[in-house]
Design an enzyme around this catalytic site. Sequence first.
Site, PDB file in Angstrom:
ATOM      1  CG  LEU A 138     -28.096 -83.175-126.640  1.00 34.73           C
ATOM      2  CD1 LEU A 138     -27.422 -84.243-125.792  1.00 34.73           C
ATOM      3  CD2 LEU A 138     -28.973 -83.824-127.690  1.00 34.73           C
ATOM      4  CE1 TYR A 234     -35.454 -72.175-117.861  1.00 33.58           C
ATOM      5  CE2 TYR A 234     -33.500 -70.798-117.743  1.00 33.58           C
ATOM      6  CZ  TYR A 234     -34.213 -71.802-118.349  1.00 33.58           C
ATOM      7  OH  TYR A 234     -33.670 -72.448-119.438  1.00 33.58           O
ATOM      8  CE  LYS A 243     -30.450 -73.870-119.932  1.00 34.43           C
ATOM      9  NZ  LYS A 243     -30.304 -74.647-121.166  1.00 34.43           N
TER      10      LYS A 243
END
Length: 396
Positions: A138, A234, A243
């Site tokens: 997703l 990031y 993450k």
Amino acid sequence: MIIEPRMRGFICLTAHPAGCEQNVENQIEYIKSKGKIEGAKKVLVIGASTGFGLASRITSAFGSDAATIGVFFEKPAAPGKTASPGWYNSAAFEKEAHNAGLYAKSINGDAFSNEIKRQTLDLIKADLGQVDLVIYSLASPVRTNPNTGVTHRSVLKPIGQTFTNKTVDFHTGNVSEVSIAPAVDEDIENTVAVMGGEDWAMWMEALKNENLLAPGATTVAYSYIGPSLTEAVYRKGTIGRAKDHLEATAFTITDSLKSVGGQAYVSVNKALVTQASSAIPVIPLYISLLYKIMKEEGIHEGCIEQIQRLYQDRLYTGSAVPVDEKGRIRIDDWEMREDVQAKVAQLWLEATTETLPAIGDLAGYKNDFNNLFGFGFEGVDYLADTDEMVTVSSIA
């Protein structure tokens, strides 16, 4: 209607059904050309309509003759208004799968919701009995937690300090400097709620509780690490926290799947042109430099090449799945090669509006971006009158 690309920033407001179909057909032909993979035969792909999710569904179906159920949230066409590209991709995939005699059904709706989970569980129960592979891919900026009713919005921000570096407007080629203010605690919490592992765990728990996971079932979610050039915004920013949570969740899920002998993995994939990555400052410039180098080295991969290699060389080799010291599958290994990253770092210093056309592959970036929406494919007549009203056969 004649369908042309209409851009607004990093999104395209139109999609071409024939181009999306060509995109799917090209990926199918690639998978067929690489030979059979002794992989899973009943596969659920959550986030199945674009990017790595679509590539996973294609690889399962046409590499391993798998029955697939795809879950996605896409916009159908309306008269005079095109569907989203994922809708056209899914329509093309189902058509090709059915022509090949393969089971393929799709569910369109919010995968974060209890309703879509229920619908998916019922379909598995009715048609497949159990699944032996669950791909979780997703990519949404917003998630409403089905248990609390709270809507969370992810943000792309550094943590601790303002981030300043180069970026490029990939439409114009203009290289400029961008600054992003640091996140506050609420930003981090919201981004983890959207992009972390909570929903993945909910899916796996629901499947396990209803005995819909085959013995030895595997689940894989996708992640990204990237180079030091991008880590402040990031991997060490809000998305990185999400993450981290996703990767930690793999261990939690593996523990919960012990009763069925199952295993959860996170696959760290290569930087690729997606709608999501196009919105991240710095990433388009990094990718345009990376592509130039990887193409010169003969190691460039798109989504379908990445996932084919993941299945063939990591997941289904007949022996233990190779992982790094944190338990992750590393299919970003070619991107992160020391020689490749050293060249990117050098080109980064040289990158300006004037030099980028020579030292980077901005044309390749733009082409991949256009391809996401079905534009720029050989063999498609973009001047032809095209019927935008395409249906997904299992949804229509």
